[in-house]
Design a protein around this motif. Sequence first.
Motif, PDB file in Angstrom:
ATOM      1  N   ASN A   1      13.652   4.851   5.899  1.00  0.00           N
ATOM      2  CA  ASN A   1      12.289   5.329   5.658  1.00  0.00           C
ATOM      3  C   ASN A   1      12.221   6.850   5.747  1.00  0.00           C
ATOM      4  OD1 ASN A   1      12.291   2.568   7.116  1.00  0.00           O
ATOM      5  ND2 ASN A   1      10.315   2.575   6.090  1.00  0.00           N
ATOM      6  N   GLN A   2      12.916   7.418   6.719  1.00  0.00           N
ATOM      7  CA  GLN A   2      12.944   8.869   6.865  1.00  0.00           C
ATOM      8  C   GLN A   2      13.583   9.539   5.650  1.00  0.00           C
ATOM      9  OE1 GLN A   2      11.837  10.973   9.306  1.00  0.00           O
ATOM     10  NE2 GLN A   2      10.878   9.329  10.470  1.00  0.00           N
ATOM     11  N   ILE A   3      14.674   8.961   5.177  1.00  0.00           N
ATOM     12  CA  ILE A   3      15.376   9.546   4.034  1.00  0.00           C
ATOM     13  C   ILE A   3      14.521   9.456   2.775  1.00  0.00           C
ATOM     14  CG2 ILE A   3      17.383   9.283   2.525  1.00  0.00           C
ATOM     15  CD1 ILE A   3      18.918   8.304   5.048  1.00  0.00           C
ATOM     16  N   VAL A   4      13.845   8.326   2.596  1.00  0.00           N
ATOM     17  CA  VAL A   4      12.982   8.169   1.419  1.00  0.00           C
ATOM     18  C   VAL A   4      11.797   9.134   1.478  1.00  0.00           C
ATOM     19  CG1 VAL A   4      11.371   6.591   0.279  1.00  0.00           C
ATOM     20  CG2 VAL A   4      13.643   5.790   0.942  1.00  0.00           C
ATOM     21  N   GLU A   5      11.203   9.281   2.656  1.00  0.00           N
ATOM     22  CA  GLU A   5       9.996  10.108   2.795  1.00  0.00           C
ATOM     23  C   GLU A   5      10.311  11.604   2.790  1.00  0.00           C
ATOM     24  OE1 GLU A   5       7.902   8.811   6.286  1.00  0.00           O
ATOM     25  OE2 GLU A   5       7.918   6.709   5.639  1.00  0.00           O
ATOM     26  N   HIS A   6      11.476  12.002   3.336  1.00  0.00           N
ATOM     27  CA  HIS A   6      11.726  13.424   3.554  1.00  0.00           C
ATOM     28  C   HIS A   6      13.020  13.936   2.932  1.00  0.00           C
ATOM     29  CE1 HIS A   6       8.419  13.166   6.378  1.00  0.00           C
ATOM     30  NE2 HIS A   6       9.055  12.243   7.072  1.00  0.00           N
ATOM     31  N   GLY A   7      13.781  13.069   2.270  1.00  0.00           N
ATOM     32  CA  GLY A   7      15.057  13.498   1.738  1.00  0.00           C
ATOM     33  C   GLY A   7      14.935  14.484   0.593  1.00  0.00           C
ATOM     34  N   PRO A   8      15.938  15.377   0.390  1.00  0.00           N
ATOM     35  CA  PRO A   8      17.145  15.481   1.210  1.00  0.00           C
ATOM     36  C   PRO A   8      16.822  15.913   2.642  1.00  0.00           C
ATOM     37  CG  PRO A   8      17.409  16.620  -0.906  1.00  0.00           C
ATOM     38  CD  PRO A   8      15.967  16.299  -0.760  1.00  0.00           C
ATOM     39  N   ILE A   9      17.483  15.252   3.579  1.00  0.00           N
ATOM     40  CA  ILE A   9      17.245  15.502   4.999  1.00  0.00           C
ATOM     41  C   ILE A   9      18.583  15.518   5.713  1.00  0.00           C
ATOM     42  CG2 ILE A   9      16.870  13.033   5.438  1.00  0.00           C
ATOM     43  CD1 ILE A   9      14.818  13.842   7.589  1.00  0.00           C
ATOM     44  N   THR A  10      18.727  16.416   6.691  1.00  0.00           N
ATOM     45  CA  THR A  10      20.001  16.555   7.393  1.00  0.00           C
ATOM     46  C   THR A  10      20.073  15.595   8.574  1.00  0.00           C
ATOM     47  OG1 THR A  10      19.196  18.245   8.918  1.00  0.00           O
ATOM     48  CG2 THR A  10      20.055  19.000   6.787  1.00  0.00           C
ATOM     49  N   SER A  11      21.287  15.393   9.055  1.00  0.00           N
ATOM     50  CA  SER A  11      21.463  14.546  10.244  1.00  0.00           C
ATOM     51  C   SER A  11      20.751  15.158  11.448  1.00  0.00           C
ATOM     52  CB  SER A  11      22.945  14.355  10.540  1.00  0.00           C
ATOM     53  OG  SER A  11      23.582  15.595  10.768  1.00  0.00           O
TER      54      SER A  11
ATOM     55  N   VAL B   1      26.853  18.601   3.136  1.00  0.00           N
ATOM     56  CA  VAL B   1      27.403  18.199   4.430  1.00  0.00           C
ATOM     57  C   VAL B   1      26.281  17.659   5.318  1.00  0.00           C
ATOM     58  CG1 VAL B   1      28.590  18.983   6.517  1.00  0.00           C
ATOM     59  CG2 VAL B   1      29.271  19.889   4.291  1.00  0.00           C
ATOM     60  N   ALA B   2      26.436  16.393   5.752  1.00  0.00           N
ATOM     61  CA  ALA B   2      25.465  15.753   6.646  1.00  0.00           C
ATOM     62  C   ALA B   2      24.035  15.865   6.123  1.00  0.00           C
ATOM     63  CB  ALA B   2      25.571  16.338   8.061  1.00  0.00           C
ATOM     64  N   THR B   3      23.891  15.738   4.816  1.00  0.00           N
ATOM     65  CA  THR B   3      22.573  15.820   4.176  1.00  0.00           C
ATOM     66  C   THR B   3      22.412  14.622   3.249  1.00  0.00           C
ATOM     67  OG1 THR B   3      22.714  18.238   4.242  1.00  0.00           O
ATOM     68  CG2 THR B   3      21.024  17.271   2.826  1.00  0.00           C
ATOM     69  N   TYR B   4      21.253  13.957   3.339  1.00  0.00           N
ATOM     70  CA  TYR B   4      21.105  12.648   2.709  1.00  0.00           C
ATOM     71  C   TYR B   4      19.836  12.585   1.859  1.00  0.00           C
ATOM     72  CZ  TYR B   4      24.222  12.112   6.646  1.00  0.00           C
ATOM     73  OH  TYR B   4      25.231  12.300   7.551  1.00  0.00           O
ATOM     74  N   ALA B   5      19.981  11.924   0.719  1.00  0.00           N
ATOM     75  CA  ALA B   5      18.848  11.690  -0.188  1.00  0.00           C
ATOM     76  C   ALA B   5      18.824  10.216  -0.546  1.00  0.00           C
ATOM     77  CB  ALA B   5      18.989  12.556  -1.436  1.00  0.00           C
ATOM     78  N   PRO B   6      17.669   9.724  -0.973  1.00  0.00           N
ATOM     79  CA  PRO B   6      17.579   8.293  -1.274  1.00  0.00           C
ATOM     80  C   PRO B   6      18.199   7.925  -2.609  1.00  0.00           C
ATOM     81  CG  PRO B   6      15.469   9.351  -1.660  1.00  0.00           C
ATOM     82  CD  PRO B   6      16.358  10.403  -1.057  1.00  0.00           C
ATOM     83  N   SER B   7      18.854   6.793  -2.640  1.00  0.00           N
ATOM     84  CA  SER B   7      19.246   6.135  -3.884  1.00  0.00           C
ATOM     85  C   SER B   7      18.271   4.984  -4.106  1.00  0.00           C
ATOM     86  CB  SER B   7      20.675   5.599  -3.775  1.00  0.00           C
ATOM     87  OG  SER B   7      20.722   4.524  -2.847  1.00  0.00           O
ATOM     88  N   GLY B   8      18.482   4.235  -5.181  1.00  0.00           N
ATOM     89  CA  GLY B   8      17.643   3.053  -5.397  1.00  0.00           C
ATOM     90  C   GLY B   8      17.791   2.048  -4.274  1.00  0.00           C
ATOM     91  N   VAL B   9      19.017   1.906  -3.750  1.00  0.00           N
ATOM     92  CA  VAL B   9      19.247   0.970  -2.648  1.00  0.00           C
ATOM     93  C   VAL B   9      18.525   1.442  -1.390  1.00  0.00           C
ATOM     94  CG1 VAL B   9      20.990  -0.147  -1.206  1.00  0.00           C
ATOM     95  CG2 VAL B   9      21.467   0.272  -3.615  1.00  0.00           C
TER      96      VAL B   9
END
Length: 396
Positions: free
Chosen positions: A73-83, A115-123
């Motif tokens: 939920n955090q990644i979907v709402e705020h991504g790209p987001i770092t660890s 590096v240690a940064t995440y964005a949402p995929s469809g999954v």
Amino acid sequence: MSAASERAGALISELRNIVSSGALSEKERVELLQSVVKFTTLLEKPEDAITKLLYTPSRFVALRVCSELKLFNQIVEHGPITSKELAHATGVDQLLIERLLRVLTASDFVTETAVATYAPSGVTEALATRLMTGMVEAVYDVGLPGMTAIPEYLRNTSYKNPHDAANGPWQLGRGIKDQQIFSWLQQHPRELGLMQTYFEADRGSRPNWVDWFPVEEKLIQNSGLDKDQVLLVDVAGGRGHELSAFLDKFPNLPGRLILQDQPHVLDDPTLGLDPRIEKKTIDFWVEGPVQGARIYYMKFILHDWSDEQCLQILSHLTAAMDKSTSLLVVEDFIIPDTGCHLLPAMWDIEMMAFLSAMERTRSQWQKLLSAAGLDVLGMYDPPGDGTGIIVSRLSS
């Protein structure tokens, strides 16, 4: 880049364009997916394929923990987001987050943008929904003890096919005896809620039966129904999601729609049904559904039980059917004699783990329904790898 890598890259780009265009039918999509799996098997060395399978549980563990922490939920709402930002938002150790998400970025469940940064995929987006979260937690929390106990259970029973729903792999894994999973769930409200969500979500993205099966032609035509007669009864229909889909597809059909299940299911405060759907309690072990309906619909009910138990359930249902007008519609997997898709084959083992039950082949369905005094009018395979439709009526 080598010539082989360039060819593979071009093939992937072409495949991505085909999928994103939406031009594939469900049947074509599943066939193409099977081809991709075979292609992967061809490229993968046998020892590597086995090793990867052995370590697959680590992916499920990472998925379960990240689901509980609401990281998706955090990644979907705020991504790209770092660890670091995820750790601050959740109060979870940053290094732990990176280790968990490393498994999921490698699985293409989450996109890694730096590096240690995440964005949402469809999954990722799917995993952030209530339904998929419930699926993950239900299978992990409720089902895994039964899965892990299957080898020991089979050794203990000299490798007899499981058939006792009250004393099977699931009970061995839980350390209990003489209790079916459904009665256990009534005593564990959290797990019951998870399983009800699981039942809502178990179709996944596969097309609903009302979108591919010719409902009006096969079930409604010449029925002569009026608004006061019962059009469809969903027997043990849970939260009524299938009836809701039927109503969305056919909002103007005459006749009443009735959801029947046990009181603890129908009394769920989260049940938000259309007011046109009536609720009536049932215990299908001792009573039949509403009398004289045009359609009695059962999805993923009979696959829970042995033939003997199914015949008990069906004896009450057939007693409620009108000989000239009523139809029984069973939605379930119809296992082919050869060439079974992976999904129903895996689901069959899940049924063994949960309920000492099984998915049935076409001939097994025919035998069961005939023994219940029903004539099978047709068995209809789905457009992909999902559940089929079996239509029957009282024997003449």
